[in-house]
Write an enzyme that holds these catalytic residues in place. Structure first.
Site, PDB file in Angstrom:
ATOM      1  N   CYS A  42     -44.519  44.243  52.311  1.00 28.47           N
ATOM      2  CA  CYS A  42     -44.544  45.475  51.528  1.00 28.47           C
ATOM      3  C   CYS A  42     -43.678  45.298  50.285  1.00 28.47           C
ATOM      4  O   CYS A  42     -42.647  44.625  50.317  1.00 28.47           O
ATOM      5  CB  CYS A  42     -44.015  46.633  52.373  1.00 28.47           C
ATOM      6  SG  CYS A  42     -44.161  48.244  51.569  1.00 28.47           S
ATOM      7  N   PHE A  87     -47.747  54.448  46.983  1.00 31.29           N
ATOM      8  CA  PHE A  87     -48.158  55.288  45.863  1.00 31.29           C
ATOM      9  C   PHE A  87     -48.650  54.453  44.690  1.00 31.29           C
ATOM     10  O   PHE A  87     -48.407  53.254  44.601  1.00 31.29           O
ATOM     11  CB  PHE A  87     -46.993  56.173  45.398  1.00 31.29           C
ATOM     12  CG  PHE A  87     -45.810  55.401  44.859  1.00 31.29           C
ATOM     13  CD1 PHE A  87     -45.795  54.908  43.552  1.00 31.29           C
ATOM     14  CD2 PHE A  87     -44.695  55.163  45.653  1.00 31.29           C
ATOM     15  CE1 PHE A  87     -44.720  54.202  43.049  1.00 31.29           C
ATOM     16  CE2 PHE A  87     -43.609  54.446  45.163  1.00 31.29           C
ATOM     17  CZ  PHE A  87     -43.618  53.966  43.863  1.00 31.29           C
ATOM     18  N   HIS A 110     -34.169  48.383  47.752  1.00 30.96           N
ATOM     19  CA  HIS A 110     -35.616  48.420  47.488  1.00 30.96           C
ATOM     20  C   HIS A 110     -36.107  49.790  47.077  1.00 30.96           C
ATOM     21  O   HIS A 110     -37.292  49.968  46.800  1.00 30.96           O
ATOM     22  CB  HIS A 110     -36.387  47.936  48.710  1.00 30.96           C
ATOM     23  CG  HIS A 110     -36.581  48.963  49.790  1.00 30.96           C
ATOM     24  ND1 HIS A 110     -35.566  49.731  50.307  1.00 30.96           N
ATOM     25  CD2 HIS A 110     -37.710  49.337  50.469  1.00 30.96           C
ATOM     26  CE1 HIS A 110     -36.044  50.519  51.254  1.00 30.96           C
ATOM     27  NE2 HIS A 110     -37.334  50.317  51.366  1.00 30.96           N
ATOM     28  N   ALA A 119     -34.947  54.391  46.916  1.00 34.11           N
ATOM     29  CA  ALA A 119     -33.965  55.447  47.156  1.00 34.11           C
ATOM     30  C   ALA A 119     -33.546  55.511  48.622  1.00 34.11           C
ATOM     31  O   ALA A 119     -32.411  55.839  48.939  1.00 34.11           O
ATOM     32  CB  ALA A 119     -34.537  56.796  46.714  1.00 34.11           C
TER      33      ALA A 119
END
Length: 393
Positions: free
Chosen positions: A73, A157, A321, A323
């Site tokens: 990811c 997103f 990576h 928040a």
């Protein structure tokens, strides 16, 4: 900020951190093959087995659950030759719908076919060749080809952003989809079975590991590398599609790509730390070797950052990576409403609906605090603010 020693073989860069996250990190750092120490990033929060935002260097072993189920990811960003003035006046809702029509959203939503775009075939050919030459068994995921170029759900997103000079960026977050999840689950179970079989006493079953020298270790590393490449190419495929629909929306032949940054933040790689070759697992962290560029996103309504690594040895050449979650999805739904989300997203074109309330920016840590904590790990090159957001559900 400088790190704080938070236990034996544990350094912490987070100024705001929960007790259960520290407890998880201490369990991970207690594993006998950790070397030289575990680094806890500024955005750390609790996760499966190991905390998200944990950098884990290991000698002669890898912990599959620490890598996680979304192998590879990460983020991809493209700086274009367009500026704010070029996109002003355009109907962002039209662009959003075009993105949604081109990139399958949400878990289980795959491409109907794989021949719509000319740039897809070379990526599939590379992955097929890698699988064949390394005997990667993908029988568990017969639709993996249809998954290439799909977003997934949760906090994945697609965004259209402007930087501090009003340059337009294309920006997205995704990983290895269902095929990566199946690979991860398979090897997590193998590690747990072997540790049980060998009567290894673990502080947590999700810290089950595979030691070098057993066939299962080699099989995992081979499958892991394939899944990480799938994730990298999956982001590249979606970015190529995003660029195509953006160019069409702009009424031009191409999206005028000037720069592309594609980086993992859930993966394992061989690196040298503490004067030894280790397997370095970045579970929610990016590569921040000196001069290496990476992307650190905020939330769907806050800033994101393009950064350059400073090569911090104490930080294991890593950086946060994103928040990091402040509240769980369940807790966020208790605290916030759709009206709250709409208020927070004023001025940003986004997918409106109850299913996105748990992604409200307030459910995440303050990205500015995270970046302040990371000052010794990275320098900021660009600050991005979104004008369009497409979330997977």
């Amino acid at each position: 900020m400088p790190p704080k020693k938070a236990g034996s073989k544990l350094l912490n860069w987070a100024s705001h951190i929960e007790d259960n996250t520290l407890a998880q990190a201490r369990e991970t750092a207690s594993m006998p093959f950790v070397h030289p120490h575990v680094a806890l990033m500024p955005d750390a929060h609790s996760g499966m087995g190991s905390a998200v935002g944990t950098v884990i260097p290991t000698l002669g072993a890898v912990i599959p659950a620490a890598v996680g189920v979304d192998i590879g990811c990460g983020m991809i960003g493209v700086r274009t030759g367009f500026t704010k003035s070029d996109v002003q006046g355009g109907d962002l809702a039209v662009l959003r719908h075009a993105i949604e029509a081109s990139i399958p959203l949400s878990p289980g939503n795959y491409n109907i076919g794989v021949d719509e775009w000319d740039f897809t075939a070379p990526k599939l050919a590379e992955l097929e060749g890698l699988a064949a030459s390394n005997a990667v068994n993908l029988d568990h995921s017969p639709k993996w080809r249809e998954q290439l170029g799909s977003l997934g759900g949760g906090n994945h997103f697609v965004e259209l952003c402007l930087d501090e000079t009003d340059q337009v960026w294309l920006f997205l977050h995704s990983g290895s989809r269902g095929v990566g999840n199946k690979i991860a689950q398979k090897h997590i179970k193998v590690a747990q079975r072997l540790c049980s079989q060998w009567w290894i006493d673990l502080p947590n079953k999700d810290l089950a590991y595979l030691p070098e020298g057993v066939p299962e270790f080699g099989r995992y590393i081979t499958d892991l590398k394939w899944a990480q490449r799938f994730a990298f190419l999956n982001r590249a495929e979606m970015m190529d599609r995003f660029g195509a629909v953006f160019a069409k929306w702009m009424g031009t032949e191409d999206h005028r790509e000037l720069e592309r940054i594609n980086c993992h933040h859930n993966y394992t790689v061989k690196e040298k730390h503490g004067k030894k070759d280790v397997w370095l697992t970045r579970k929610g962290a990016v590569d921040a070797h000196e001069g290496v560029k990476a992307i650190i996103p905020g939330s769907m309504g806050t800033r994101s950052y393009v950064v350059v690594g400073k090569g911090s040895a104490a930080g294991l050449c890593s950086a946060p990576h994103g928040a990091g979650r402040r509240f769980s999805r369940t807790e966020a739904r208790k605290r916030y409403t759709l009206d709250d989300l709409r208020t927070r997203m004023v001025g940003i074109e986004f997918r409106d609906g109850e299913e996105f309330v748990d992604e409200i920016p307030d459910a995440y840590k303050d990205i500015d605090v995270v970046m302040a904590d990371a000052v010794d790990l990275v320098s900021i090159e660009h600050e991005l603010r979104q004008i369009l957001n497409v979330k997977g559900t």
